[in-house]
Motif scaffolding. Structure first.
Motif, short mmCIF file in Angstrom:
data_model
loop_
_atom_site.label_atom_id
_atom_site.label_comp_id
_atom_site.label_asym_id
_atom_site.label_seq_id
_atom_site.Cartn_x
_atom_site.Cartn_y
_atom_site.Cartn_z
N VAL A 167 10.77 -2.33 36.06
CA VAL A 167 10.60 -1.04 35.40
C VAL A 167 11.28 -1.13 34.03
O VAL A 167 12.49 -1.08 33.93
N PRO A 168 10.47 -1.31 32.99
CA PRO A 168 11.07 -1.40 31.66
C PRO A 168 11.55 -0.04 31.17
O PRO A 168 11.13 0.99 31.67
N ASP A 182 7.02 5.69 35.38
CA ASP A 182 8.35 6.22 35.07
C ASP A 182 8.26 7.06 33.80
O ASP A 182 8.12 6.51 32.71
N PRO A 183 8.33 8.38 33.93
CA PRO A 183 8.20 9.27 32.76
C PRO A 183 9.28 9.06 31.69
O PRO A 183 9.14 9.53 30.57
N ASP A 184 10.36 8.34 32.03
CA ASP A 184 11.44 8.12 31.06
C ASP A 184 11.23 6.89 30.17
O ASP A 184 12.01 6.65 29.25
N ILE A 185 10.19 6.09 30.45
CA ILE A 185 9.91 4.92 29.60
C ILE A 185 9.52 5.43 28.21
O ILE A 185 8.68 6.30 28.07
N LEU A 186 10.15 4.87 27.19
CA LEU A 186 9.81 5.22 25.81
C LEU A 186 8.68 4.30 25.37
O LEU A 186 8.85 3.09 25.26
N VAL A 187 7.50 4.90 25.15
CA VAL A 187 6.30 4.14 24.83
C VAL A 187 5.92 4.37 23.37
O VAL A 187 5.79 5.51 22.93
N VAL A 188 5.75 3.27 22.64
CA VAL A 188 5.25 3.33 21.27
C VAL A 188 3.88 2.68 21.25
O VAL A 188 3.71 1.55 21.72
N VAL A 189 2.90 3.40 20.74
CA VAL A 189 1.54 2.88 20.62
C VAL A 189 1.36 2.34 19.22
O VAL A 189 1.69 2.99 18.24
N GLY A 229 1.77 10.45 27.35
CA GLY A 229 3.15 10.05 27.59
C GLY A 229 3.79 9.17 26.54
O GLY A 229 4.94 8.77 26.70
N ALA A 230 3.07 8.81 25.48
CA ALA A 230 3.68 8.00 24.43
C ALA A 230 4.72 8.85 23.70
O ALA A 230 4.55 10.05 23.54
N SER A 231 5.79 8.20 23.26
CA SER A 231 6.80 8.93 22.50
C SER A 231 6.56 8.81 21.01
O SER A 231 7.06 9.62 20.24
#
Length: 182
Positions: A53-54, A79-86, A103-105
């Motif tokens: 789980v990153p 995991d909703p806490d993963i910080l995702v950058v597209v 869900g991307a941040s």
């Protein structure tokens, strides 16, 4: 004698089908203390998430003929806490909005470097003082945004997008290869 404080390892997954770019980004993040794993497709990501789980993820919007948005959705569901950058070379308002909804941040246009991505990880809240411009969109920009909105609606199905827009598939493919006029 006390143990020195060792900072926790920052775990990152990079979902990118361009092998050279993925390796370059991986090395750059590893030099910054990240433990990096690579996935070239949604299927690879699902396998990776089975045992890891990153905390962070960088996802390319266009993975071959598939959309990276499904990867964003999978990461957020895992995991909703993963910080995702597209990351994308095909930026549009429609895909930016969809990425954030899924869900991307953050959403960055290529070329973006490690500094840009790491800064995006640190910026988890919006900025109310972002300038609102009065510039009107050109016809080419409006067309570009309409194409990408339709692409998002069809799940990035090129044939269905061309049908809905009333254009030949090859014409759509040529338009997608061009960069938007700013």
């Amino acid at each position: 004698m006390s143990e020195p404080d060792i900072p926790p390892v920052k775990r990152l997954v990079i979902v990118e089908d361009d092998e050279t770019f993925a390796r370059t980004l991986k090395r750059s993040f590893e030099r910054r203390g990240y433990a990096v794993r690579l996935a070239a497709s949604h299927e690879d990501l699902v396998v990776l998430l089975a045992d890891d789980v990153p905390q962070y993820a960088v996802v390319d919007l266009k993975l071959g003929g598939a959309s990276g948005l499904v990867c964003v959705q999978t990461l957020h569901a895992h995991d909703p806490d993963i910080l995702v950058v597209v990351l994308t070379g095909f930026a549009s308002i429609a895909t930016a909005v969809e990425a954030i909804k899924l869900g991307a941040s953050h959403y960055l246009v290529k070329p973006s470097n490690t500094d840009d991505i790491e800064a995006a990880f640190d910026r988890t809240e919006g900025k109310v003082d972002t300038a609102v411009t009065e510039r009107r969109a050109t016809i080419k920009t409006l067309e570009w945004e309409r194409i990408h909105a339709t692409l998002a609606e069809t799940g990035f199905n090129i044939s269905e997008t061309a049908r809905q827009l009333g254009m030949h598939r090859r014409t759509l493919a040529r338009k997608l290869e061009k960069r938007p006029v700013k």
